[in-house]
Design an enzyme around this catalytic site. Sequence first.
Site, PDB file in Angstrom:
ATOM      1  N   ARG A 439       1.085  -1.379  -0.025  1.00  0.00           N
ATOM      2  CA  ARG A 439       0.033   0.014   0.015  1.00  0.00           C
ATOM      3  C   ARG A 439       0.694   1.284  -0.081  1.00  0.00           C
ATOM      4  O   ARG A 439       2.041   1.278   0.602  1.00  0.00           O
ATOM      5  CB  ARG A 439      -0.759   0.385   1.310  1.00  0.00           C
ATOM      6  CG  ARG A 439      -1.844  -1.104   1.294  1.00  0.00           C
ATOM      7  CD  ARG A 439      -2.991  -0.799   2.413  1.00  0.00           C
ATOM      8  NE  ARG A 439      -2.150  -0.519   3.782  1.00  0.00           N
ATOM      9  CZ  ARG A 439      -2.745  -0.211   4.661  1.00  0.00           C
ATOM     10  NH1 ARG A 439      -3.758   0.506   4.741  1.00  0.00           N
ATOM     11  NH2 ARG A 439      -2.281  -0.293   6.008  1.00  0.00           N
ATOM     12  N   SER A 500       8.333  -5.058   6.029  1.00  0.00           N
ATOM     13  CA  SER A 500       8.196  -6.259   7.076  1.00  0.00           C
ATOM     14  C   SER A 500       9.076  -7.317   6.901  1.00  0.00           C
ATOM     15  O   SER A 500       8.508  -8.279   6.430  1.00  0.00           O
ATOM     16  CB  SER A 500       6.865  -6.593   7.183  1.00  0.00           C
ATOM     17  OG  SER A 500       6.059  -5.309   7.369  1.00  0.00           O
ATOM     18  N   ASP A 554       7.010  -4.018  10.450  1.00  0.00           N
ATOM     19  CA  ASP A 554       5.554  -3.708  10.596  1.00  0.00           C
ATOM     20  C   ASP A 554       4.997  -3.674  12.050  1.00  0.00           C
ATOM     21  O   ASP A 554       4.232  -3.009  12.653  1.00  0.00           O
ATOM     22  CB  ASP A 554       4.526  -4.715   9.759  1.00  0.00           C
ATOM     23  CG  ASP A 554       5.208  -6.165   9.901  1.00  0.00           C
ATOM     24  OD1 ASP A 554       5.764  -6.557  10.540  1.00  0.00           O
ATOM     25  OD2 ASP A 554       4.292  -7.045   9.540  1.00  0.00           O
TER      26      ASP A 554
END
Length: 879
Positions: A439, A500, A554
């Site tokens: 995203r 992440s 993350d």
Amino acid sequence: MGIEGHKVEPRSQEFVIPQEVMLGPGQQLFDFAARCLSEFLDALPVGNQGLQLGFSFSFPCHQTGLDKSTLISWTKGFRCSGVEGQDVVQLLRDAIQRQGTYSIDVVAVVNDTVGTMMGCEPGVGPCEVGLVVDTGTNACYMEEARHVAVLDEDRGRVCISVEWGSFSDDGALGPVLTIFDRTLDHESLNLGAQRFEKMIGGLYLGELVRLVLAHLARCGVLFGGYTSPALLRQGGILLEHVAEMEDPSAGAARVHAILQDLGLNPRASDAEFVQHVCAAVCTRAAQLCAAALAAVLSRLQHSREQQTLQIAVATGGRVFERHPRFLSILQETVMLLAPECDVSFIPSVDGGGQGVAMVTAVAARLAAHRCLLEETLAPFRLTREQLAAVQAQMREAMAKGLQGEASSLRMLPTYIRDTPDGSERGDFLALDLGGTNFRVLLVRVATGGVQITSQIYSIPECVAQGSGQQLFDHIVDCIVDFQEKQGLSGQSLPLGFTFSFPCMQLGLDQGILLNWTKGFNASDCEGQDVVCLLREAIGRRQAVELNVVAIVNDTVGTMMSCGYEDPHCEVGLIVELEVCGSLEGDWELLEHSVWHREMLERGRPRLLCELTTGWSNSRVQQTCLELAVCWGEEGKAFTQGTGTNACYMEELRNVASVAGDSGHMCINMEWGAFGDDGSLSMLSTCFDASVDQASINPGKQRFEKMISGMYLGEIVRHTLLHLTSLGVLFRGQQTQRLQTRDIFKTKFLSEIESDSLALRQVRAILEDLGLSLTSDDALMVLEVCQAVSQRAAQLCGAGVAAVVEKIRENRGLEELTVSVGVDGTLYKLHPHFSSLVAATVRELAPRCVVTFLQSEDGSGKGAALVTAVACRLAQMTCV
Ligand code: BG6
Ligand code: GLC
Ligand code: GLC
């Protein structure tokens, strides 16, 4: 079973139950049964081990399993104390144990009607009704499962014991009852109960005849007005007497002889009268029985929508055996009442014993399967001690990792020294790579709160596993597209990068990728500074200016974003679940499955909500289609989010690789790799080993592979394969589907375990996967899912317990109050995962009061906040 196929060789022995046993304490009755059983077995060439027993128990019972049956009330001549409301199988087991001679397992209990039906060879049609007229009367038949409310079934049939003996206990037959029926009821053991049975059952026919004869004698119609003690005594006339006297071939002399035996003094005309009475009583019994049977048969005919129902009825009981006329009246009346049914009546051969043995054999097979299932799942069921050991090992690995010693936990410093203080402001860009979706986000941190606009972009599999340059170019393309759409082109906003994967950080904006995890494997990235790679890609794409300020895992993003609301949040946790696969294919599931819709409404919607307003089905569908389109030509999205990891605030003095003795630093544990040094091998099952071997990184991320994402589905699949090979599941037939990797998406675990789903829905889900299965199969699959996800949640909980205990000890506190920010689809959407994690933490870290906060828009927002904090500090330095 012999070489010629099935062969049943019944042996039997009958024992008469003394009346005082029928009316005494329950224990005495069951002890009597156990004694008879031993006596019988003593005379047979059987060993005394491992015998399996089927128990025909012919009273109304609530049955909740093949071997679990609670007596509702005694009927017929029985009234033992302390048995009603008890499980009669258990009572028999206890008695056999008290008896002590034989080791016998009671595996099934059936009503006599069921034994009668089950042992019967089919006639013209299948045998689907069992009819017993013995001392009592009852029938059983095969009902459509969908009509049976207590069953969680919509297909197939199930045998129902009608217990019609109690028909009319509510008074329905009032007008048909005679004065003799009322007297009989009054004098019976169960006043007001079994009113229908009391007009038909063999226990009562003699009694009815006696009451009528006594009445006629008293009126002076019979026996010259004289009675005898036998005629006035309850039970004075037995079924045998009635049967014999009623038989038209019995001459008057025989009737005389019987009456004389009863102490009566019959006159010449009496014999004919008495025969008349007997015939009337028996005819009524047979006709009533026929009416009830016709009701059952026409129900079957209607529900099966057949013009003529061809069916066999198995009959059993002494009334049939001793009373040839009973059957012929029954047949005639049934023909009259249910002309559309073509019924053949088939007498049971050995009192239903063979049928009971049949049911017992099935029950024994199921019990053996259950044993194998339990054995298979045992390694997944962790004890408190095992979990405490995981916690202790985790603590040890944490300490070593922090000290820079060899450890499977890397304990990576993140250069984040503080959680947000709420004074951060401004507009930021954030990237989120490594979760389920990639995203790009615009995050506005303002006085009123945080406002987020974001867009999902696909990272096709070929890009994630292609060259590093390709990957980062693609990322920059996405950012540029996003900026254009948001009218941000030309602005250089500060950017936070949620990345992440395990990174060795040397500063807030420097992160060297140690190794890829999850589905990524782009070349030339490991060992490189990811921020540099991104800056280089920005450089290649001239005319874009981006100011990369921070790189964030993350978990850290999640902790930071929760920390913005709750200052106690000092731990971040991710438990992901892969979601996407092919959206096109998933759409079918979207339509069918409750869970998926829920997922859209609660989980992913963060992503989807931005594209939709209001949740109508067609809107969701459209959105998905849109996404499928934007997600690559084949509508195939690449699944990435399969990880689990945690971070927490550690004392800087404990972190060997960073200078400084005061203050804190957030540590990215990379706990997915916990156990890669073999320390979890005691817990690892052969199924874990198979999953690991088949993964793209064998031997790596062992903890992760027991907890998160698509691995759980694979563990379940391997377990199911094993159970199938044992013959426990799917009738032992391996299907191609089950051998297909990844068919068993982890989301099915959530779906299957959802409490709101009925078992038949579970089965429907599995059938959607191309697995055809019985309800027993469905139940076992459910148990496998539960065992696997329970272990995952408990291991995760043991990890969290290790972390919070470490924080508590670091600070020398008696009790620690702390919050854990959590993200990840598995955690959020699995029906039991989160509560199991919390329960495990309570158990293993009793001195920590832990609150779990579900992060909304987790790490994207977190990355922006980290960036905001960094910007604030930079400004302060400038000033
Ligand atoms: C999101 C974060 O909120 O949660 C991701 O932005 C993170 O960075 C993800 O990886 C974890 O959940 P999943 O299961 O959707 O990947
Ligand atoms: C009684 C019992 C029933 C049994 C029948 C025939 O009605 O309640 O369970 O099937 O007798 O024995
Ligand atoms: C993997 C990554 C880790 C990440 C986790 C959750 O374990 O290595 O960095 O936090 O997945 O996404």
